[in-house]
Scaffold this motif. Structure first.
Motif, mmCIF file in Angstrom:
data_model
loop_
_atom_site.group_PDB
_atom_site.id
_atom_site.type_symbol
_atom_site.label_atom_id
_atom_site.label_comp_id
_atom_site.label_asym_id
_atom_site.label_seq_id
_atom_site.Cartn_x
_atom_site.Cartn_y
_atom_site.Cartn_z
ATOM 1 N N ALA A 106 0.705 -1.098 0.206
ATOM 2 C CA ALA A 106 -0.200 -0.278 -0.241
ATOM 3 C C ALA A 106 0.779 1.550 -0.165
ATOM 4 O O ALA A 106 2.145 1.051 0.087
ATOM 5 N N GLN A 107 0.642 2.643 -0.333
ATOM 6 C CA GLN A 107 1.076 3.515 -0.214
ATOM 7 C C GLN A 107 1.125 3.765 1.157
ATOM 8 O O GLN A 107 1.273 5.459 1.372
ATOM 9 N N THR A 108 0.308 3.316 2.193
ATOM 10 C CA THR A 108 1.028 3.583 3.642
ATOM 11 C C THR A 108 0.934 2.820 4.059
ATOM 12 O O THR A 108 0.453 1.728 4.187
ATOM 13 N N TYR A 109 1.138 3.203 5.872
ATOM 14 C CA TYR A 109 0.683 1.746 6.625
ATOM 15 C C TYR A 109 -0.294 1.980 7.749
ATOM 16 O O TYR A 109 -0.764 1.147 8.421
ATOM 17 N N VAL A 110 -0.799 2.696 7.553
ATOM 18 C CA VAL A 110 -1.996 3.107 8.822
ATOM 19 C C VAL A 110 -3.108 3.153 7.258
ATOM 20 O O VAL A 110 -3.774 3.661 6.528
ATOM 21 N N ILE A 111 -3.067 1.905 7.498
ATOM 22 C CA ILE A 111 -4.758 0.869 6.742
ATOM 23 C C ILE A 111 -6.101 0.914 7.741
ATOM 24 O O ILE A 111 -5.500 -0.571 9.086
ATOM 25 N N GLY A 112 -7.307 1.360 7.263
ATOM 26 C CA GLY A 112 -8.303 0.279 8.503
ATOM 27 C C GLY A 112 -9.553 0.388 8.204
ATOM 28 O O GLY A 112 -9.469 -0.292 6.902
ATOM 29 N N GLY A 128 1.097 13.528 16.304
ATOM 30 C CA GLY A 128 0.953 12.166 15.009
ATOM 31 C C GLY A 128 2.061 13.112 14.433
ATOM 32 O O GLY A 128 2.516 12.519 13.354
ATOM 33 N N ALA A 129 3.398 13.976 15.172
ATOM 34 C CA ALA A 129 4.366 14.669 14.563
ATOM 35 C C ALA A 129 5.356 12.987 13.823
ATOM 36 O O ALA A 129 5.598 12.703 14.511
ATOM 37 N N ASP A 130 5.973 13.865 12.696
ATOM 38 C CA ASP A 130 6.820 13.120 12.390
ATOM 39 C C ASP A 130 8.098 13.504 13.443
ATOM 40 O O ASP A 130 8.235 14.914 13.095
ATOM 41 N N GLY A 131 9.126 12.439 12.932
ATOM 42 C CA GLY A 131 10.593 12.764 14.312
ATOM 43 C C GLY A 131 10.791 11.531 14.911
ATOM 44 O O GLY A 131 10.262 10.196 14.902
ATOM 45 N N GLY A 132 12.311 11.973 15.248
ATOM 46 C CA GLY A 132 12.961 10.709 15.917
ATOM 47 C C GLY A 132 13.358 10.026 14.578
ATOM 48 O O GLY A 132 13.172 9.009 13.577
ATOM 49 N N ARG A 133 14.907 9.145 15.513
ATOM 50 C CA ARG A 133 15.693 7.487 14.244
ATOM 51 C C ARG A 133 15.007 6.505 15.397
ATOM 52 O O ARG A 133 15.421 6.792 16.591
ATOM 53 N N LEU A 134 15.133 5.548 14.683
ATOM 54 C CA LEU A 134 15.466 4.519 15.449
ATOM 55 C C LEU A 134 17.199 4.439 16.051
ATOM 56 O O LEU A 134 17.949 4.353 15.611
ATOM 57 N N CYS A 135 16.908 3.554 17.378
ATOM 58 C CA CYS A 135 19.285 3.850 18.005
ATOM 59 C C CYS A 135 19.025 2.285 18.209
ATOM 60 O O CYS A 135 17.359 1.661 19.446
ATOM 61 N N VAL A 136 19.918 1.445 18.640
ATOM 62 C CA VAL A 136 20.224 0.048 18.519
ATOM 63 C C VAL A 136 21.323 -0.221 19.507
ATOM 64 O O VAL A 136 22.228 0.329 19.005
ATOM 65 N N ALA A 196 19.561 4.864 13.257
ATOM 66 C CA ALA A 196 18.954 4.723 11.492
ATOM 67 C C ALA A 196 19.076 6.331 11.276
ATOM 68 O O ALA A 196 19.964 6.783 11.201
ATOM 69 N N GLY A 197 19.591 5.679 9.251
ATOM 70 C CA GLY A 197 19.965 6.486 8.611
ATOM 71 C C GLY A 197 18.892 7.585 7.809
ATOM 72 O O GLY A 197 19.525 8.484 7.507
ATOM 73 N N ALA A 198 17.770 7.501 8.658
ATOM 74 C CA ALA A 198 16.886 8.457 8.227
ATOM 75 C C ALA A 198 15.589 8.642 9.377
ATOM 76 O O ALA A 198 15.432 7.567 10.010
ATOM 77 N N VAL A 199 14.928 10.404 8.892
ATOM 78 C CA VAL A 199 14.302 9.992 9.557
ATOM 79 C C VAL A 199 12.947 9.214 10.078
ATOM 80 O O VAL A 199 13.069 8.836 8.745
ATOM 81 N N MET A 200 12.035 8.553 10.692
ATOM 82 C CA MET A 200 10.853 8.280 11.437
ATOM 83 C C MET A 200 10.166 9.006 10.592
ATOM 84 O O MET A 200 9.924 10.149 11.762
ATOM 85 N N GLN A 201 8.955 8.941 9.503
ATOM 86 C CA GLN A 201 8.188 10.083 9.252
ATOM 87 C C GLN A 201 7.226 9.117 8.153
ATOM 88 O O GLN A 201 7.687 8.273 7.269
ATOM 89 N N ASP A 202 5.576 9.332 8.328
ATOM 90 C CA ASP A 202 5.117 8.780 6.995
ATOM 91 C C ASP A 202 4.999 9.045 6.078
ATOM 92 O O ASP A 202 4.518 8.184 4.942
ATOM 93 N N SER A 203 5.505 10.094 5.512
ATOM 94 C CA SER A 203 6.005 9.877 3.707
ATOM 95 C C SER A 203 7.144 9.586 3.246
ATOM 96 O O SER A 203 6.683 8.917 2.425
ATOM 97 N N LEU A 243 7.416 6.212 5.130
ATOM 98 C CA LEU A 243 6.919 4.862 5.761
ATOM 99 C C LEU A 243 7.639 4.085 6.172
ATOM 100 O O LEU A 243 7.814 2.562 6.386
ATOM 101 N N ASN A 244 8.732 4.589 6.698
ATOM 102 C CA ASN A 244 8.957 4.098 8.067
ATOM 103 C C ASN A 244 8.877 4.610 9.285
ATOM 104 O O ASN A 244 10.181 4.706 9.813
ATOM 105 N N ARG A 245 8.086 4.744 9.832
ATOM 106 C CA ARG A 245 7.288 5.170 11.494
ATOM 107 C C ARG A 245 7.445 3.800 11.701
ATOM 108 O O ARG A 245 8.344 4.509 13.649
ATOM 109 N N ARG A 246 7.369 3.136 11.139
ATOM 110 C CA ARG A 246 7.098 1.391 12.335
ATOM 111 C C ARG A 246 8.178 1.090 11.834
ATOM 112 O O ARG A 246 8.320 0.383 10.878
ATOM 113 N N GLN A 247 8.624 0.961 13.181
ATOM 114 C CA GLN A 247 10.362 -0.425 12.094
ATOM 115 C C GLN A 247 10.057 -1.791 12.157
ATOM 116 O O GLN A 247 10.186 -1.940 14.299
ATOM 117 N N THR A 248 10.749 -2.799 12.065
ATOM 118 C CA THR A 248 11.599 -3.943 12.476
ATOM 119 C C THR A 248 12.648 -3.923 12.820
ATOM 120 O O THR A 248 13.372 -4.022 11.850
#
Length: 610
Positions: free
Chosen positions: A299-305, A417-425, A460-467, A469-474
């Motif tokens: 899909a073109q979004t991961y917020v599907i209901g 619901g703002a975009d932002g933040g990066r995954l850190c491990v 993470a190499g990129a900011v987490m944002q809806d546009s 499609l990487n706000r959710r991360q495995t």
């Protein structure tokens, strides 16, 4: 001179009608050309096609539509007496945009069972695109099929592309192979016409449900609809779709939704759906449908209901989004801070921590131990009305034992619901020592993880944002990783974090480490036990002992208890210096008291952030 009538060779110029009729009866298939049809895209072939269909139904044969474009100005019907229909050409309806027609009807209506039928390569189009204003405008109507196979290659330009109808009995136990279903308001309509009918146990394979740009742009459109006449049977159930593709061209103000369920149908299951140019909804339910599942592969979004309208009376349905959101299979909730603001506490006057998680920093460090890299609180964090404002080099993380569990999903929510933040491990070995830049230690689903030498962490190499499609991360961890910090950092600037959750696979239940002696981060309560041998105390006399409680800070609440049955004295307790708690015993009796050594318990509680 010889004359050829299809496959029949006769001598002479003339052939009797009797001989021709016998030939047609004996042949397994009947063609419109047997009745004068041309299939040239110009002539009106309706009469020839209907005559062909009538003969096939009367004689129990196949009707065959040869290659070509077979124009009709009204609908044609192939009765249930025919064995089936094989189409090599296209039946094209030539009516106006506002002239509805049911172009191709298959099978008998009423209570007749049309069983063991074979309809192959069906192709029905409109010469002029329908205006979609009449539901009497139907490309193909299949009635009362049972244990049959319907292979649809193309239906285009109608209000309803294909309608399957349970009329006076059921449409059931049939397989539909779907091809291109184009420019129809309802691509497929599973319908019941009477109270004694049903539409159930149908298998669907494939299907490209699409609308071109500019087709009736103000009208809503749907890939598949489940519907009925007023008072008709309402429980359409067990319709299984494999791999449907929806490209419905959502353009404001219309909606473009793959499934519309107007019934009480159950077990409508779609697997591996593709959604492009659709509304962010897998389905709209207007009735009492339950136990429906929609699995979205792309899909073109991961917020599907699912859209439940005001007339919907049941829930109990689910969307499983696989695209850029593999957390949908990571269903065990391992750690959950639904409200960071409520979980925040003051570690000191200038430092804030969070219950259940550690504070992390991405500034340069020489530390290598997990405990030393997991803080109970740090500066650079401020409480807001709803969340915690983290500086770019600050973050919040869960510490997980990962000896066996290796796959996790992290979900975070910023205020508004703002975009932002990066995954850190950060990864650690079995001794709790940081693993530095080990290949394959960390993989993520929506970004490339990059090693930061200064902070000894993967970021993470990129900011987490809806546009993107990487706000959710495995997160997938390597075999050598025994413990890991998995969290969110500001990185690009301040972020206002409100919630944080960590998921794992159903078969895993790893420990989340916090508030324990080996990792004292993530807790408001600090505790220590020691032994205190009070000196002899006269009436009103006092004695003090200083107890080291790592992490205690001035301003913390403190309490103490002595394991004794004596009521001759009281204890006072306060944090007078970092990591140090002073306990004072005062004799409140009128006699001298001399107690034996007894266990002393000290507890320190961090202040809530007001």
């Amino acid at each position: 001179m010889a004359a050829r009538i299809d496959d029949l060779m006769v001598l002479g110029q003339n052939i009797s009608k009797t001989d021709l009729a016998k030939y047609l009866r004996d042949r397994e298939a009947v063609l419109p050309r047997d009745f004068g049809g041309l299939g040239d895209g110009a002539a009106n072939d309706r009469a020839a096609i209907q005559a062909c269909f009538d003969r096939a139904a009367a004689d129990g044969k196949f009707a065959v539509v040869p290659p070509g474009t077979w124009n009709v100005d009204a609908g044609v019907t192939l009765g249930g007496g025919a064995r089936g229909l094989i189409m090599q050409g296209v039946i094209q309806y030539t009516g106006a945009a506002n002239a509805p027609a049911t172009v191709l009807t298959l099978g008998d209506g009423g209570t007749t069972r049309n069983g063991e039928k074979l309809y192959l390569n069906l192709q029905v189009t409109r010469q002029i695109q329908s205006d979609w204003l009449s539901e009497a405008d139907i490309g193909i109507l299949a009635r009362n099929l049972d244990s049959s196979l319907l292979d649809l290659r193309l239906v285009s330009g109608f209000t309803i592309g294909l309608r399957t109808l349970g009329d006076g009995r059921g449409f059931e136990d049939t397989t539909l192979i779907l091809g291109r279903i184009l420019n129809n308001r309802f691509g497929l309509d599973a319908h019941c016409g009477t109270a004694t009918a049903w539409n159930t146990s149908i298998r669907y394979y494939g299907g490209h449900f699409a609308c071109a740009t500019g087709i009736n742009p103000t009208l809503d459109r749907f890939g598949v609809r489940f519907s009925r006449q007023a008072g008709a049977y309402n429980n359409h159930n067990r319709h299984i779709f494999d791999g449907p593709n929806f490209e419905l061209r959502q353009l404001d103000p219309n909606v473009a939704i793959p499934f519309l369920n107007e019934t009480s149908g159950t077990a409508i299951i779609a697997r591996g759906m593709r959604m492009e140019a659709c509304s962010p909804l897998a389905a709209r339910h207007t009735g009492a449908a339950t136990d429906c599942e929609y699995e979205v592969a792309w899909a073109q979004t991961y917020v599907i209901g699912i859209d439940y309208t005001a007339t919907a009376t049941r829930a109990g349905n689910g969307v499983f989004n696989r695209h850029r959101a593999p957390a949908s299979r990571l269903t065990r909730l391992l750690a959950n801070i639904p409200n960071l603001r409520a979980a925040a506490f003051r570690h000191s006057n200038t430092e804030i921590g969070v219950e259940g998680a550690c504070i992390i920093a991405t500034s340069t460090t020489t530390e290598t131990a997990m405990a030393a890299l997991s803080w109970n609180g740090l500066d650079g964090i401020a409480a807001t009305g709803r969340g915690l404002l983290l500086n770019a080099n600050r973050g919040v993380a869960f510490v997980v034992q990962t000896t066996h569990a290796k796959e996790f999903a992290l979900a975070h929510w910023l205020v508004g619901g703002a975009d932002g933040g990066r995954l850190c491990v950060r990864c650690f070995d079995g001794a709790g020592t940081v693993r530095e830049n080990q290949p394959q230690d960390v993989l993520a689903s929506g970004t490339t993880m990059q090693w930061d030498t200064a902070s000894k962490s993967w970021q993470a190499g990129a900011v987490m944002q809806d546009s993107s499609l990487n706000r959710r991360q495995t997160v997938r961890l390597g075999a050598g990783v025994a413990f890991a910090q998995i969290g969110i950092i500001g990185f690009d600037g301040q972020i206002e974090l409100e919630a944080l959750r960590l998921y794992g696979l159903p078969e895993d239940a790893p420990a989340i480490l916090y508030g324990c002696p080996s990792l004292p981060a993530g807790t408001r309560t600090l505790a220590l036990e020691t032994s205190w041998d009070l000196p002899s105390l006269g009436p009103g006399a006092t004695a003090n002992v200083d107890v080291t409680v790592p992490g205690a800070r001035r301003g913390d609440f403190a309490d103490a208890s002595l394991d004794t049955s004596s009521i001759a004295f009281v204890l006072d307790c306060h944090v007078w210096s970092n990591n140090s708690v002073r306990v004072t015993a005062r004799n409140v009796s009128a006699s001298t008291v001399d107690l034996a050594a007894a266990p002393l318990a000290v507890q320190v509680v961090k202040r809530r952030v007001p």
